[in-house]
Motif scaffolding. Structure first.
Motif, PDB file in Angstrom:
ATOM      1  N   PRO A  83       0.818  -1.221   0.000  1.00  0.00           N
ATOM      2  CA  PRO A  83       0.000   0.000   0.000  1.00  0.00           C
ATOM      3  C   PRO A  83       0.846   1.264   0.000  1.00  0.00           C
ATOM      4  N   GLN A  84       0.388   2.248  -0.746  1.00  0.00           N
ATOM      5  CA  GLN A  84       1.081   3.536  -0.787  1.00  0.00           C
ATOM      6  C   GLN A  84       0.718   4.395   0.420  1.00  0.00           C
ATOM      7  N   SER A  88      -1.986   4.758   9.441  1.00  0.00           N
ATOM      8  CA  SER A  88      -1.246   5.776  10.202  1.00  0.00           C
ATOM      9  C   SER A  88      -1.239   7.121   9.482  1.00  0.00           C
ATOM     10  N   ASP A  89      -1.217   7.107   8.158  1.00  0.00           N
ATOM     11  CA  ASP A  89      -1.273   8.365   7.400  1.00  0.00           C
ATOM     12  C   ASP A  89      -2.589   9.082   7.656  1.00  0.00           C
ATOM     13  N   TYR A  90      -3.681   8.314   7.610  1.00  0.00           N
ATOM     14  CA  TYR A  90      -4.992   8.928   7.832  1.00  0.00           C
ATOM     15  C   TYR A  90      -5.119   9.453   9.254  1.00  0.00           C
ATOM     16  N   LEU A  91      -4.709   8.644  10.232  1.00  0.00           N
ATOM     17  CA  LEU A  91      -4.852   9.057  11.629  1.00  0.00           C
ATOM     18  C   LEU A  91      -3.979  10.256  11.965  1.00  0.00           C
ATOM     19  N   ALA A  92      -2.874  10.398  11.255  1.00  0.00           N
ATOM     20  CA  ALA A  92      -1.985  11.540  11.478  1.00  0.00           C
ATOM     21  C   ALA A  92      -2.400  12.766  10.672  1.00  0.00           C
ATOM     22  N   GLY A  93      -3.515  12.642   9.939  1.00  0.00           N
ATOM     23  CA  GLY A  93      -4.006  13.763   9.159  1.00  0.00           C
ATOM     24  C   GLY A  93      -3.238  14.009   7.884  1.00  0.00           C
ATOM     25  N   ASP A  99      -7.782   7.689   0.247  1.00  0.00           N
ATOM     26  CA  ASP A  99      -6.398   7.368  -0.106  1.00  0.00           C
ATOM     27  C   ASP A  99      -5.914   6.077   0.545  1.00  0.00           C
ATOM     28  N   VAL A 100      -6.497   5.711   1.675  1.00  0.00           N
ATOM     29  CA  VAL A 100      -5.997   4.553   2.420  1.00  0.00           C
ATOM     30  C   VAL A 100      -6.904   3.326   2.292  1.00  0.00           C
ATOM     31  N   LEU A 101      -8.089   3.485   1.724  1.00  0.00           N
ATOM     32  CA  LEU A 101      -9.027   2.376   1.583  1.00  0.00           C
ATOM     33  C   LEU A 101      -8.747   1.622   0.289  1.00  0.00           C
ATOM     34  N   ASP A 102      -8.348   0.352   0.412  1.00  0.00           N
ATOM     35  CA  ASP A 102      -8.014  -0.491  -0.734  1.00  0.00           C
ATOM     36  C   ASP A 102      -9.193  -1.420  -1.033  1.00  0.00           C
ATOM     37  N   ARG A 103      -9.801  -1.249  -2.190  1.00  0.00           N
ATOM     38  CA  ARG A 103     -10.945  -2.069  -2.585  1.00  0.00           C
ATOM     39  C   ARG A 103     -10.553  -3.163  -3.583  1.00  0.00           C
ATOM     40  N   SER A 104      -9.266  -3.375  -3.784  1.00  0.00           N
ATOM     41  CA  SER A 104      -8.810  -4.270  -4.841  1.00  0.00           C
ATOM     42  C   SER A 104      -8.423  -5.659  -4.355  1.00  0.00           C
ATOM     43  N   THR A 105      -8.573  -5.955  -3.054  1.00  0.00           N
ATOM     44  CA  THR A 105      -8.148  -7.244  -2.525  1.00  0.00           C
ATOM     45  C   THR A 105      -9.078  -8.365  -2.959  1.00  0.00           C
ATOM     46  N   ALA A 106      -8.609  -9.597  -2.823  1.00  0.00           N
ATOM     47  CA  ALA A 106      -9.381 -10.760  -3.252  1.00  0.00           C
ATOM     48  C   ALA A 106     -10.665 -10.895  -2.439  1.00  0.00           C
ATOM     49  N   SER A 107     -11.646 -11.536  -3.025  1.00  0.00           N
ATOM     50  CA  SER A 107     -12.909 -11.863  -2.361  1.00  0.00           C
ATOM     51  C   SER A 107     -13.717 -10.634  -1.951  1.00  0.00           C
ATOM     52  N   ALA A 113      -4.681  -0.846   5.327  1.00  0.00           N
ATOM     53  CA  ALA A 113      -3.452  -1.504   5.758  1.00  0.00           C
ATOM     54  C   ALA A 113      -2.715  -0.662   6.797  1.00  0.00           C
ATOM     55  N   ALA A 114      -1.713  -1.283   7.404  1.00  0.00           N
ATOM     56  CA  ALA A 114      -0.877  -0.605   8.402  1.00  0.00           C
ATOM     57  C   ALA A 114       0.557  -0.536   7.906  1.00  0.00           C
ATOM     58  N   THR A 115       1.314   0.309   8.543  1.00  0.00           N
ATOM     59  CA  THR A 115       2.757   0.336   8.361  1.00  0.00           C
ATOM     60  C   THR A 115       3.384   0.389   9.742  1.00  0.00           C
TER      61      THR A 115
END
Length: 211
Positions: A83-84, A88-93, A99-107, A113-115
């Motif tokens: 993930p780009q 943590s990016d969202y929570l830190a503003g 930008d952080v929601l990935d809709r491309s995963t399987a199923s 995601a986290a870093t």
């Protein structure tokens, strides 16, 4: 205890979900928000969360998986994602939720995601931004699954307990003592999860098999 892979794991995770639904929430409703943690840092919480999420999508549910383990960030590793932008990016503003929601995963499993940002974990997880995120998404998704850091090593994960309907503690079979399990369960009971805290004994394979 899950000691196999493939179809047997699917059957056992389905059975677990049935039990969780029967337990319900503190107000008697079907649980919607799950918090999954583990006794020691490994892949068990992330792997169980992915299995639960995948099976829920197969039942036609809209599912969001949130990796809130800023010490390991194992979910994206299991799903082979890079993930780009992360939670943590969202929570830190520093990013929008889009930008952080990935809709491309399987199923059809949606993922935030986290870093690895261990020094900021406590502040980020206890922030109002995190609370508002969970409350907002619980209105849109049928199931929200959060992966929290190991309870024995990183107590900041307890900040998420109050947001969950059910807490699942993954305990490594044959290696964890009863004393360790009791120590992990005790603060959950103190926070009001006497009837909603579930202990899940596991011995997962080290990788996620595609089924």
């Amino acid at each position: 205890i899950l000691r196999t892979s493939g179809a047997e794991i699917v059957a056992k995770v389905k059975a677990l979900r049935t039990v969780l639904n029967m337990l319900g929430t503190r107000d008697g409703k079907k649980p919607k928000i799950f918090l999954v943690t583990e006794d020691s840092p490994n892949f068990s919480a992330a792997l169980l969360a992915v299995w639960l999420g995948r099976l829920a999508t197969r039942s036609g549910e809209k599912v969001l998986l949130i990796d809130a383990d800023f010490h390991q960030a194992n979910v994206s590793k299991l799903l082979n994602l890079k993930p780009q932008r992360t939670l943590s990016d969202y929570l830190a503003g520093q990013g929008r939720i889009e930008d952080v929601l990935d809709r491309s995963t399987a199923s059809d499993l949606h993922l935030i995601a986290a870093t690895k940002v261990p020094h900021s974990a406590a502040d980020l997880l206890s922030s109002d931004r995190m609370k508002n995120l969970i409350r907002s998404f619980s209105q849109f998704y049928d199931t929200v699954i959060m992966v929290a850091p190991s309870g024995s090593r990183y107590p900041e994960g307890l900040a998420l307990v109050g947001l969950a309907d059910q807490v699942l503690l993954c305990v490594t079979a044959r290696t964890s003592s009863r004393g360790t399990c009791r120590a992990l369960i005790r603060p959950l009971l103190t926070l009001g999860f006497k009837n909603a805290c579930s202990v899940f004994l596991e011995d997962f394979p080290s990788r996620l098999e595609q089924k």
